[in-house]
Design a protein around this motif. Structure first.
Motif, mmCIF file in Angstrom:
data_model
loop_
_atom_site.group_PDB
_atom_site.id
_atom_site.type_symbol
_atom_site.label_atom_id
_atom_site.label_comp_id
_atom_site.label_asym_id
_atom_site.label_seq_id
_atom_site.Cartn_x
_atom_site.Cartn_y
_atom_site.Cartn_z
ATOM 1 N N GLY A 13 0.781 -1.228 0.000
ATOM 2 C CA GLY A 13 0.000 0.000 0.000
ATOM 3 C C GLY A 13 0.812 1.277 0.000
ATOM 4 O O GLY A 13 0.328 2.325 0.414
ATOM 5 N N GLY A 15 2.196 2.559 -2.825
ATOM 6 C CA GLY A 15 2.180 3.237 -4.128
ATOM 7 C C GLY A 15 3.064 2.617 -5.200
ATOM 8 O O GLY A 15 3.339 3.242 -6.220
ATOM 9 N N LYS A 16 3.489 1.357 -5.001
ATOM 10 C CA LYS A 16 4.295 0.678 -6.019
ATOM 11 C C LYS A 16 3.529 0.536 -7.329
ATOM 12 O O LYS A 16 3.999 0.919 -8.402
ATOM 13 C CB LYS A 16 4.696 -0.729 -5.564
ATOM 14 C CG LYS A 16 5.687 -0.788 -4.440
ATOM 15 C CD LYS A 16 6.033 -2.224 -4.088
ATOM 16 C CE LYS A 16 4.922 -2.989 -3.401
ATOM 17 N NZ LYS A 16 4.512 -2.438 -2.105
ATOM 18 N N THR A 17 2.343 -0.059 -7.229
ATOM 19 C CA THR A 17 1.583 -0.358 -8.438
ATOM 20 C C THR A 17 1.119 0.925 -9.127
ATOM 21 O O THR A 17 1.183 1.037 -10.358
ATOM 22 C CB THR A 17 0.377 -1.258 -8.086
ATOM 23 O OG1 THR A 17 0.888 -2.463 -7.513
ATOM 24 C CG2 THR A 17 -0.447 -1.587 -9.304
ATOM 25 N N THR A 18 0.691 1.881 -8.333
ATOM 26 C CA THR A 18 0.267 3.173 -8.892
ATOM 27 C C THR A 18 1.422 3.811 -9.664
ATOM 28 O O THR A 18 1.238 4.349 -10.765
ATOM 29 C CB THR A 18 -0.201 4.096 -7.744
ATOM 30 O OG1 THR A 18 -1.227 3.418 -7.022
ATOM 31 C CG2 THR A 18 -0.729 5.414 -8.263
ATOM 32 N N PRO A 214 1.816 13.846 -5.144
ATOM 33 C CA PRO A 214 0.896 14.257 -4.075
ATOM 34 C C PRO A 214 -0.189 13.206 -3.849
ATOM 35 O O PRO A 214 -0.426 12.346 -4.710
ATOM 36 C CB PRO A 214 0.266 15.531 -4.644
ATOM 37 C CG PRO A 214 0.290 15.329 -6.129
ATOM 38 C CD PRO A 214 1.539 14.530 -6.416
ATOM 39 N N ASN A 216 -3.707 12.263 -4.244
ATOM 40 C CA ASN A 216 -4.658 12.773 -5.229
ATOM 41 C C ASN A 216 -5.695 11.684 -5.504
ATOM 42 O O ASN A 216 -5.356 10.586 -5.942
ATOM 43 C CB ASN A 216 -3.901 13.158 -6.519
ATOM 44 C CG ASN A 216 -4.815 13.614 -7.640
ATOM 45 O OD1 ASN A 216 -4.735 13.117 -8.759
ATOM 46 N ND2 ASN A 216 -5.702 14.551 -7.359
HETATM 47 P P1 ADP Z 1 1.259 -0.974 -3.508
HETATM 48 O O1 ADP Z 1 1.365 -1.455 -4.914
HETATM 49 O O2 ADP Z 1 2.570 -0.513 -2.939
HETATM 50 O O3 ADP Z 1 0.568 -1.958 -2.613
HETATM 51 P P2 ADP Z 1 -0.754 0.863 -4.507
HETATM 52 O O4 ADP Z 1 -0.114 1.571 -5.647
HETATM 53 O O5 ADP Z 1 -1.672 -0.256 -4.848
HETATM 54 O O6 ADP Z 1 0.351 0.353 -3.492
HETATM 55 O O7 ADP Z 1 -1.475 1.954 -3.615
HETATM 56 C C1 ADP Z 1 -2.202 1.604 -2.454
HETATM 57 C C2 ADP Z 1 -3.519 2.376 -2.431
HETATM 58 O O8 ADP Z 1 -3.276 3.777 -2.385
HETATM 59 C C3 ADP Z 1 -4.352 2.150 -3.683
HETATM 60 O O9 ADP Z 1 -5.697 2.147 -3.330
HETATM 61 C C4 ADP Z 1 -4.031 3.360 -4.550
HETATM 62 O O10 ADP Z 1 -5.068 3.671 -5.433
HETATM 63 C C5 ADP Z 1 -3.815 4.437 -3.515
HETATM 64 N N1 ADP Z 1 -2.848 5.459 -3.954
HETATM 65 C C6 ADP Z 1 -1.610 5.232 -4.424
HETATM 66 N N2 ADP Z 1 -0.965 6.394 -4.678
HETATM 67 C C7 ADP Z 1 -1.836 7.390 -4.342
HETATM 68 C C8 ADP Z 1 -1.784 8.823 -4.357
HETATM 69 N N3 ADP Z 1 -0.679 9.477 -4.764
HETATM 70 N N4 ADP Z 1 -2.870 9.505 -3.950
HETATM 71 C C9 ADP Z 1 -3.976 8.857 -3.524
HETATM 72 N N5 ADP Z 1 -4.099 7.529 -3.485
HETATM 73 C C10 ADP Z 1 -3.048 6.778 -3.884
#
Ligand code: ADP
Ligand code: MG
Length: 263
Positions: A13, A15-18, A214, A216
């Motif tokens: 959680g 932000g890796k995948t994002t 940020p 967002n």
């Molecule tokens: P990971 O892959 O590290 O587990 P994710 O990329 O899946 O993390 O992000 C975890 C959660 O946070 C998801 O629900 C994603 O949509 C949300 N998220 C990620 N980056 C942001 C951001 N910059 N602003 C708001 N929500 C975010």
């Protein structure tokens, strides 16, 4: 030369995948040929790129077992304009299935080498554990991009990750480096976030990206539509931040300057 980046942090959680999906889309927008490899059995990067994980076959699992090539497994993210090696739940068994196989750490590296000339960037979205899948990514990578939230325990969590990268460096991939630390979900109004951000900069210096992602809500909404944020709302702050990250990545890689080198 193809730039191969693992996007990793053993915390979930963060932000890796994002970052994987949206950096892939932003680099594609800048004319780069991008392959996104999903290495998480959760298949979130696959879904976020607009590909249905449940029916995806073959996936990275069959690649790791040497049953298919990357060329046979890769799919196209239409909204992202990049290629994807999909993943789904089946990958959860890979650790056990690979344990007695030869060169189990190097499977991905060998498979990716066959398609290197097709891409400018290969991004690998790692699972939230330092397991054999992550080690495969680190063995294949030139460098590791570490997204992190500026929270109280953020730096503490990095110790294990840095130790794993060191081990891989000694044993499997002497060239691996930390590409950079990316501050994500950043809230500039939070004093704690500012303090932790300063600590990260003190500790890692110019390894910290200038770009800050940020918090967002559009970034969180986009995956539920199977879209990278650029295809969902290209004017939002999150989309602009990931475009800026693509620019910074190109600059750091020495690829900045030219518009759309491939069309
Ligand atoms: P990971 O892959 O590290 O587990 P994710 O990329 O899946 O993390 O992000 C975890 C959660 O946070 C998801 O629900 C994603 O949509 C949300 N998220 C990620 N980056 C942001 C951001 N910059 N602003 C708001 N929500 C975010
Ligand atoms: Mg993830």
């Amino acid at each position: 030369m193809t730039k191969i980046l693992a996007i990793a942090n053993q915390k979930g959680g963060v932000g890796k995948t994002t970052t994987a999906v949206n950096l892939a889309a932003a680099l594609a927008e800048r004319g780069q040929r991008v392959l996104l490899a999903d290495l998480d059995p959760q298949g979130n990067a696959t879904m976020g790129a607009g590909i249905e994980k449940r029916t995806a076959l073959p996936t990275v699992y069959q690649i790791l077992l040497n049953q298919v090539s990357v060329r046979e497994a890769r799919m196209r993210s239409a909204p992202g304009r990049f290629d994807v090696i999909p993943a789904n739940r089946e990958l959860a068994g890979a650790e056990i299935d690979l344990v007695n196989l030869e060169q189990r750490d190097l499977r991905l590296k060998v498979a990716l080498a066959q398609v290197a000339e097709d891409y400018d960037f290969v991004l690998m979205d790692c699972p939230p554990t330092l397991n054999l899948l992550t080690v495969n990514a680190f063995a294949a990578a030139q460098s590791v991009l570490i997204p992190m939230q500026c929270e109280y325990y953020a730096l503490e969590g990095l110790t294990d990750l840095v130790a794993t990268i060191k081990k891989v460096k000694q044993r499997l991939n002497p060239a691996i480096q930390i590409e950079g630390l990316l501050r994500v979900m950043f809230d500039p109004r939070s004093t704690l976030a500012q303090q932790v951000s300063d600590q990260i900069k003190q500790h890692f210096g110019d390894k910290v990206y200038n770009t800050v992602i940020p918090r967002n809500v559009r970034l969180a909404e986009a995956p539920s539509h199977g879209l990278p944020v650029l295809a969902y709302d290209r004017q939002c702050k999150g989309a602009k931040a990931y475009m800026e990250l693509a620019e910074e990545t190109l600059r750091r890689t020495g690829l900045a300057g030219g518009e759309n080198p491939h069309g």
